[in-house]
Design an enzyme around this catalytic site. Sequence first.
Site, short mmCIF file in Angstrom:
data_model
loop_
_atom_site.label_atom_id
_atom_site.label_comp_id
_atom_site.label_asym_id
_atom_site.label_seq_id
_atom_site.Cartn_x
_atom_site.Cartn_y
_atom_site.Cartn_z
N PHE A 284 49.35 33.95 -12.99
CA PHE A 284 49.88 32.61 -12.72
C PHE A 284 50.98 32.27 -13.71
O PHE A 284 50.99 32.71 -14.86
CB PHE A 284 48.74 31.60 -12.84
N LYS A 480 37.14 33.46 14.43
CA LYS A 480 36.69 34.12 13.19
C LYS A 480 37.95 34.53 12.43
O LYS A 480 38.75 35.32 12.94
CB LYS A 480 35.83 35.34 13.53
N TRP A 481 38.15 33.96 11.25
CA TRP A 481 39.39 34.15 10.47
C TRP A 481 39.11 35.16 9.37
O TRP A 481 38.52 34.82 8.35
CB TRP A 481 39.82 32.80 9.88
N ASN A 484 40.89 41.34 5.40
CA ASN A 484 40.15 42.54 5.02
C ASN A 484 40.74 43.38 3.90
O ASN A 484 40.63 44.60 3.91
CB ASN A 484 39.94 43.40 6.26
N CYS A 530 35.95 34.56 6.94
CA CYS A 530 35.43 35.91 6.75
C CYS A 530 36.43 36.67 5.89
O CYS A 530 37.64 36.42 5.97
CB CYS A 530 35.29 36.60 8.11
N ASP A 538 33.98 30.56 -0.54
CA ASP A 538 34.22 29.54 -1.55
C ASP A 538 34.44 28.20 -0.88
O ASP A 538 34.63 28.11 0.33
CB ASP A 538 35.43 29.93 -2.41
N ASP A 552 29.12 41.74 5.29
CA ASP A 552 29.11 42.78 6.33
C ASP A 552 27.77 43.52 6.33
O ASP A 552 27.53 44.34 7.20
CB ASP A 552 30.26 43.77 6.11
N GLU A 618 11.98 43.66 23.40
CA GLU A 618 12.90 43.10 22.39
C GLU A 618 13.71 41.94 22.97
O GLU A 618 13.97 40.95 22.30
CB GLU A 618 13.84 44.19 21.87
#
Length: 733
Positions: A284, A480-481, A484, A530, A538, A552, A618
């Site tokens: 920074f 879903k954002w 990766n 994600c 956070d 995951d 199931e």
Amino acid sequence: MSIDIRVNEKEKEIFFSLRTLNSEYQMKADGFGVLRHIWYGEITERDMDYLLLRPDVGFSGSIYEAGNQRDYSLDTMPLEYPCGGVGDYRVPAVKVTHSNGSSALDLRYKSHNVIKGKYKIPSLPAVYAEESEAETLEITLGDTASDTEVVLRYGVLGDKDIITRSAEIRNGGEKEIFVGKAASLCLELPQGKWDWIHFHGRHAMERQTERAPLFHGIQESASLRGTSSHQQNPSFIICSPDCGERHGECYGAFFVYSGSFSTQIEYDQLEQTRAVMGINPDLFGWHLMGGESFYTPEAVMTYSGGGLGALSRNFHKIIRENICRGKYKLSERPVLINNWEATYFDFDGEKILRIAEEAAKMGVDMLVLDDGWFGKRNDDCSGLGDWFVNEKKLKGGLGKLAEKIKGLGLKFGIWFEPEMVSEDSELYRAHPDWAIAIPGRKPTRARYQLVLDMSRKDVRDYLYDSISKILRSADISYVKWDANRSICDLYSAELPPERQRELSHRYVLGLYELLERLTKEFPEVLFEGCSGGGGRFDAGMLYYCPQIWCSDDTDAYERTKIQYGTSFIYPVSAVGSHISVVPNHQTGRITPMESRAVTAMAGSFGYELDPNSLSDYEKGLVSQQIQSFKKYAPLIHNGKYYRLSDPLRDNYALWEFASEDRSEALIQGMIFRKVPNMKRISVRAEGLSPDGIYRIEGREGTFTGKALMCGGILIEDMWGDYKAVEIHIVREG
Ligand code: GLA
């Protein structure tokens, strides 16, 4: 509960007290104008400044005006916003370099101001509140030798036992200054021995809990990855060595920020503890022109004299009610099925429809189409950035698919990874300079992808246009954002050389701006955060996305530990958690379906499997699980959360949700390993009314709340490993 300010004319001191329901924060601007921290802790009904007496310590000098008062040293006293360079040699909160090259600040009190309601921070997420719910104290400090000012802002949410902090660094002069560090929080603790709890980990093993006594010197938890990271979480707890879930003193703080951060905790020569949390100064630097301000992100603090459980519940409430926003903030979340572990990249429209058909029969609410629906994306080597549908896979496009899925009674959601680009993509070929890379150096690839420069407006505009086009092209209820990889090779083609150190923070500001635009434009859409699971878990992201894919790792056993660590700070409603198949894809472990279900229920619940691969038995279980989740969802998400075990130490993971009105509670969890002639496990319930009469579903007799809270509940003996526990307690009288 209020902000109380008293002026002592004789001593020329101003005393500030911030009161919440169960805590008090005291500080004073002393006769020299130095803003000294006095106290944070129990309400004592007394000014605690008698604690400020310090010995004369060798090599800890005094400010000039103190004359021969040798025990007056910035180096030994607790301070609200310590600055380097003028005699406090401990971790500073702020560092500024002036136009003459000197790097010092000597901040003294100038003025203060009390405002109704909670302050806002320009361009950054922060706690918000009704005007009646919060008060703001602003204290302006000024440097003795320059026109630099710092405004410290304290938000007091009394009923919620929360105090927030943020600082504004102002350049009131004409010449440029350089801000090298601007922390959000400095918390000085009463002298004594403390333990530090923090949450470390790695991909698919996030937020492992570590507790250790503070040692002399500086200890740090931090991220230099451009995101808050899998490796450390931007939060901490400092507690008394005897502190447990139900008793003991503890202080906690979390950072409302999604980029590189640092929490430094210094245990100094006098066994005093200072915690400084903020943007990581190693990545920074900010050039501040005359008249400009820099605003730090927010840090949120709480104190509990009643153990870690109460501290966590304070945080759960503030995050749910005053950080998360939008339609889904408090409302029930759809039970979703995600095709990632079911198909990975190997799918077409037909396969997705077959998953949706079976899921609909079992009672699922929404199908989420994960990675691979766009551009040329058949593996993770190409396609990122090309946010248009791959018609080879999805004939007729997303609109058609969404319509068919809707026809089955399901909502439709979709995956994006907006901040990334593959070199093998139309976007990269058209705009190679949009990727973050240092001229003359080959950038690091991670998952074979590069990172887009989110500080650039043209990049954000492209993303806004292409994402909103997709969201308008079909009936899409969920996004879903994902993100990766970690960020490195920091360099922006748009910034001049002297401003390159600003990129890391400008990236986060750019991300927030884009999220703000999209969430405003599509208020009906549920956004889930994600980053390879929980790599950006956070409070900054929770301001835009009320839930985040927690990890995951979908192995129920490992998940109990990940979710245990997560629960110290974040509410259950924020935790994306799904049932997947066994053997588990991350560990090969086999756990019973029931245990996978209770673990996933401690979150925003869903499935990550192909229902066509399940047996009829199931499938029946899945239908029952969904019904039971829907029955319990209000209790799970709105109830108080209690940790009943420490799964890192105990042979079981148990937790409880208790309704606010004490009429109902649900204990869930898992016994890890079966041994012969196993000793009984008994667990003490929490949050019941001591005199209330309770019944345990499926068991004989009734119990007083006191019996269940003091004597405990015996867990039935079970056969086999990883067996699920579910105990529903209902008040009868
Ligand atoms: C990340 C996410 C997964 C999945 C994949 C797709 O790893 O955490 O859930 O979406 O990306 O590539």
